[in-house]
Motif scaffolding. Structure first.
Motif, mmCIF file in Angstrom:
data_model
loop_
_atom_site.group_PDB
_atom_site.id
_atom_site.type_symbol
_atom_site.label_atom_id
_atom_site.label_comp_id
_atom_site.label_asym_id
_atom_site.label_seq_id
_atom_site.Cartn_x
_atom_site.Cartn_y
_atom_site.Cartn_z
ATOM 1 N N SER A 19 0.971 -1.323 0.016
ATOM 2 C CA SER A 19 -0.115 -0.052 0.029
ATOM 3 C C SER A 19 0.911 1.132 -0.091
ATOM 4 C CB SER A 19 -0.833 -0.050 1.245
ATOM 5 O OG SER A 19 -1.771 -1.093 1.104
ATOM 6 N N GLN A 44 -8.884 4.291 -1.950
ATOM 7 C CA GLN A 44 -8.889 3.328 -3.253
ATOM 8 C C GLN A 44 -7.809 2.085 -2.848
ATOM 9 O OE1 GLN A 44 -10.964 2.643 -5.772
ATOM 10 N NE2 GLN A 44 -12.383 4.356 -4.662
ATOM 11 N N GLU A 47 -9.096 -0.450 -0.715
ATOM 12 C CA GLU A 47 -9.916 -1.286 -1.345
ATOM 13 C C GLU A 47 -9.226 -2.351 -2.145
ATOM 14 O OE1 GLU A 47 -13.174 -1.385 -1.232
ATOM 15 O OE2 GLU A 47 -13.114 -0.014 0.370
ATOM 16 N N VAL A 48 -8.037 -1.827 -2.583
ATOM 17 C CA VAL A 48 -7.136 -2.809 -3.466
ATOM 18 C C VAL A 48 -6.469 -3.765 -2.308
ATOM 19 C CG1 VAL A 48 -4.863 -3.001 -4.419
ATOM 20 C CG2 VAL A 48 -6.431 -1.239 -5.064
ATOM 21 N N SER A 51 -9.166 -6.324 -1.703
ATOM 22 C CA SER A 51 -9.067 -7.512 -2.771
ATOM 23 C C SER A 51 -8.176 -8.295 -2.718
ATOM 24 C CB SER A 51 -9.170 -6.573 -4.078
ATOM 25 O OG SER A 51 -10.357 -5.970 -4.378
ATOM 26 N N ILE A 73 -8.873 -7.576 -9.503
ATOM 27 C CA ILE A 73 -7.922 -6.589 -9.795
ATOM 28 C C ILE A 73 -8.246 -5.393 -10.724
ATOM 29 C CG2 ILE A 73 -5.327 -6.340 -10.086
ATOM 30 C CD1 ILE A 73 -6.051 -7.443 -7.526
ATOM 31 N N GLN A 76 -10.430 -3.066 -9.411
ATOM 32 C CA GLN A 76 -9.670 -2.118 -8.594
ATOM 33 C C GLN A 76 -8.968 -1.019 -9.500
ATOM 34 O OE1 GLN A 76 -10.438 -1.456 -5.696
ATOM 35 N NE2 GLN A 76 -11.523 -3.174 -5.430
ATOM 36 N N GLN A 77 -8.357 -1.526 -10.597
ATOM 37 C CA GLN A 77 -7.801 -0.505 -11.438
ATOM 38 C C GLN A 77 -8.566 0.155 -12.068
ATOM 39 O OE1 GLN A 77 -5.857 -3.634 -13.820
ATOM 40 N NE2 GLN A 77 -3.942 -2.791 -13.505
ATOM 41 N N ASN A 79 -11.730 1.397 -10.633
ATOM 42 C CA ASN A 79 -11.937 2.391 -9.894
ATOM 43 C C ASN A 79 -10.905 3.576 -9.720
ATOM 44 O OD1 ASN A 79 -14.446 1.021 -9.262
ATOM 45 N ND2 ASN A 79 -13.506 0.005 -7.451
ATOM 46 N N ILE A 80 -9.709 3.132 -9.734
ATOM 47 C CA ILE A 80 -8.581 4.206 -9.466
ATOM 48 C C ILE A 80 -8.642 5.172 -10.748
ATOM 49 C CG2 ILE A 80 -6.237 4.514 -9.374
ATOM 50 C CD1 ILE A 80 -6.056 2.258 -7.241
#
Length: 119
Positions: A19, A44, A47-48, A51, A73, A76-77, A79-80
Motif C-alpha cells: 500500500s 482506493q 480497497e485494493v 481485494s 484486480i 480496482q484498477q 475504480n482508480i
C-alpha cells in the motif's frame, strides 16, 4: 515465475508495504495533482488491499480461479482510473502510467499469494 512459500505467513505479502509503495508511486506520478486526490486515493488503495485479502481467502479455501483474481484486480484498477478522471486535468497517458506502475506491486503481491504467476 514461481515464489517459494515457507510455512506460516512467510508467503503472504506485506500489504502495508504494498500500500505504501503504491501511494508513493501515485504521489510521484501525479505531481501537483496528488494534493487534490490524496484522500480519495488512500481510500482506493485500502480497497485494493481488501481485494488482495479476499484473493488470499479464496486461495486458502481452494476457490480461487484465474478469472476471479483478474476480475478483482481489474475492477480496482478501473475504480482508480475513474477517480483520476473525475479530478480532471490529467492526461490519459499519465493516468495509465501511474496505474500500471502502482499495480505492478499488486500483481507481485497476488502472484506471491498464489505461488505462481497468475497476473
Amino acid at each position: 515465475m514461481t515464489y517459494t512459500i515457507d510455512q506460516g505467513d512467510a508467503g503472504k505479502p506485506d500489504l502495508e508495504t504494498v500500500s505504501k509503495e503504491m501511494l508513493v508511486i501515485f504521489k510521484d506520478s501525479l505531481g501537483a495533482d496528488w494534493v487534490k486526490i490524496r484522500p480519495d486515493m488512500e481510500k482506493q488503495v485500502m480497497e485494493v488491499r481488501a481485494s488482495i485479502d479476499y484473493i488470499n481467502e479464496l486461495q486458502i479455501a481452494g476457490e480461487l480461479t484465474e478469472e476471479s483474481a483478474r476480475e478483482l484486480i481489474e475492477f480496482q484498477q478501473l475504480n482508480i482510473k475513474m477517480l483520476m478522471i473525475e479530478f480532471g486535468g490529467m492526461k490519459d497517458i499519465a493516468i495509465e502510467t501511474a496505474i500500471n506502475a502502482a499495480f505492478k506491486k499488486v500483481r507481485e503481491a497476488v502472484n506471491r499469494l498464489v505461488n505462481f504467476e497468475l497476473l
